[in-house]
Each structure stands twice: as C-alpha cells, then as structure tokens.
Design an enzyme around this catalytic site. Structure first.
Site, PDB file in Angstrom:
ATOM      1  N   GLU A  59      -2.655  -2.996  -9.047  1.00  0.00           N
ATOM      2  CA  GLU A  59      -1.432  -1.878  -9.584  1.00  0.00           C
ATOM      3  C   GLU A  59      -1.387  -1.660 -10.613  1.00  0.00           C
ATOM      4  O   GLU A  59       0.012  -0.569 -10.719  1.00  0.00           O
ATOM      5  CB  GLU A  59      -0.403  -2.931  -8.589  1.00  0.00           C
ATOM      6  CG  GLU A  59       0.035  -3.326 -10.398  1.00  0.00           C
ATOM      7  CD  GLU A  59      -0.613  -5.451 -10.181  1.00  0.00           C
ATOM      8  OE1 GLU A  59       0.137  -6.164 -10.675  1.00  0.00           O
ATOM      9  OE2 GLU A  59      -1.440  -5.300  -9.243  1.00  0.00           O
ATOM     10  N   ASP A  80       0.685  -0.847  -0.102  1.00  0.00           N
ATOM     11  CA  ASP A  80      -0.397  -0.047  -0.164  1.00  0.00           C
ATOM     12  C   ASP A  80       1.226   1.408  -0.217  1.00  0.00           C
ATOM     13  O   ASP A  80       0.550   1.974  -0.464  1.00  0.00           O
ATOM     14  CB  ASP A  80      -0.780   0.127   1.546  1.00  0.00           C
ATOM     15  CG  ASP A  80      -2.348  -1.056   1.224  1.00  0.00           C
ATOM     16  OD1 ASP A  80      -2.452  -1.559  -0.076  1.00  0.00           O
ATOM     17  OD2 ASP A  80      -2.457  -0.948   1.848  1.00  0.00           O
TER      18      ASP A  80
END
Length: 302
Positions: free
Chosen positions: A220, A194
C-alpha cells in the site's frame, strides 16, 4: 491505408510514378521541391518516400539529411530515384540512410513490386515497435493499479535528478502509504483492498501533471516523482492529496469506508543529500515514518 509521398519536379514523371502505383491500395501525396516535401510531411507522415535526386531548390541528398535529423521523420523509409547510375552516387545515397536507390527509366511493374515490399516491411516494423512498447509498458507497470512499478523507479529517479542537477531544476519525491490498510483487508477482504488501491491511484493521477511519475513502491506504499517542484510545492501537493483521500468515500461491500494517508517528502536542492537517488528515497521514507509516528494522516516535509 498506407501512404506514399512522391517527390519529383517533373510533371510527367509524377504522372508516371502515380500511374505505376494505381491499384496498390495506397494514399499518394506529391511534392515538387524540398520545401514542399516538409510541408506535406507536417500534415501526414508517409510509410514510404520516393525522392528524386535532382530537385529545383535542393539536392535530394540534402532533403534526406534534413529528414534524418528530425525525430518524427527519422523512421520513414526513403527511396532515391535518379537518372544517375554511377556507383559513388548510389553508395552515398545508401550511406545517408536511403533504403533503396532506383535508376530511371523505371518499369512500372517492378516499381509497384518494390513499393509493395517496402511498405509491407515498414508496416511490419511498425507492428513490432508497437508490440515492443506494449511489452515495455507491461514490464514497468503494476498490473493492479496501472502505476509504474519498482523496476521503473530507478530509471525515473536517476533521470529526474540528472535533469535537476544539469539544469538547476527543483525535483521532489513524495512517499506515502495508506493508514491501517491491513484493517481494510481483514474486515472487507482483499478484493476490497484492491479496489481501494485502484481508487487511491486514481486520486493521485488527478493531481499529477504529465511530467510526474506515480510508482507503486510496494503493497500500500506509493512514491511520486514531482519534476519542477520545490519542497514548498511538494508540500502543497501532499496536503491536497491527503485532503482528497480523507474526504473520498471508498466503495467496499456495497457501502463505503474512509481512508487516510501519511506522507513524507524529500526535495532537491533543499535536502543537500537528496541529489543521490537512494538518499532521496531514504529521506522521504524517514519522513513518512515520522508522519505515522506523529499520529498518521499527516505530511512531513522538513
């Protein structure tokens, strides 16, 4: 503090109106003509305008029309004050967008009460609008990175392409993802992953202009809409982003890791099928796949 603008060319009437509002915890500005009204508005947008119908240089109706066509001023509530009490004049004023039509002579206590009520209403509407904007941003924003989410993509993409076609403005779409991102999560945990996503988003925003849109496409994978940007300009942007990410030290577990990205670019009008939003994304995605197939840490734009 709420503010009220009083527009009247009669000095005695200005004194009377200001006196009626004394003690109401209001900032009070005054103007004596239509021209002066807009000079005051340019400095401070009030929460209410008390507008005399008869002015020396312009009729009050014309002043209100000018206020209503200006986006910055359109939400200002305007109250007409007039010695005229015929129904046609009152109806015309309300139809033009006045929120109230008061007839002289005005009782100071009643005027103060009406102003209090209208200012309260205006402030409440302002609060509701700010809350609406906040909720709208939340519904269109990825909570982790602060980038726009997929829900916002359709709106941005269609708007950018429509403007591109209408005004012959180049627009590009850059899609990228983080190479071997799964390894970050597996080796360092999802919290580290994260943090990497947040830092990548920051690196993107440093390069973007105000008119560009950064969208977290999923996981992502990110998509950037670049307005006024040709294929050549998007390729330069993509290479600069790739280099910035590659040289950046991403903080995880008290240390750092190195990250790279792969990117694909589609552009309008260079890619003939990119005028269609779905095809523009598909072409950028195909070129992203090609960049990964060619060894990653690359930008493919043709």
């Amino acid at each position: 503090m709420p503010s009220v603008l009083i527009v009247d060319d009669d000095p005695d009437q200005l004194v009377s109106l200001k006196g009626a509002l004394r003690g109401e915890n209001l900032e009070i500005d005054t103007a004596t003509s239509g021209q002066e009204t807009f000079e005051v508005l340019s400095k401070r947008i009030p929460d209410l305008v008390l507008l005399n119908l008869a002015l020396p240089d312009e009729h009050g109706f014309d002043v209100l029309r000018s206020i209503r066509v200006e986006p910055h001023y359109d939400a200002i509530p305007v109250v007409f004050i007039s010695a005229t009490d015929d129904i046609d004049t009152r109806v015309k004023g309300l139809d033009l967008g006045a929120v109230e039509f008061l007839v002289k002579p005005l009782h100071p206590t009643e005027l103060a009460a009406r102003v209090r009520a209208l200012v309260r209403q205006k402030l409440k509407l302002d609060q509701l609008f700010e809350e609406y904007k906040r909720l709208s941003e939340l519904s269109l924003t990825d909570p982790l990175t602060g980038a726009y989410n997929r829900r916002a993509l359709d709106t941005f993409l269609k708007a950018r392409l429509a403007e591109s076609s209408r005004h012959d403005i180049p627009v590009s779409c850059l899609m990228f993802d983080i190479d071997h991102f799964k390894n970050v999560n597996d080796s360092h945990g999802h919290d580290a992953g994260d943090r990497v996503l947040k830092e990548v988003t920051h690196l993107v925003r440093v390069l973007c202009r105000q008119e560009d849109a950064v969208i977290r496409y999923g996981g992502e994978e990110f998509l950037i809409m670049l307005l006024h940007t040709s294929r050549e300009g998007a390729a330069i942007f993509g290479e600069r982003l790739r280099e910035n990410v590659e040289s950046h030290d991403f903080r995880v577990d008290g240390g750092t890791v190195k990250i790279t990205i792969s990117a694909g670019i589609s552009s309008h009008p260079e890619d003939l099928d990119a005028a269609d939003p779905e095809q523009m994304i598909k072409r950028a995605d195909n070129r992203l796949y090609q960049a990964k197939h060619d060894g990653r840490n690359k930008v493919v734009y043709a």
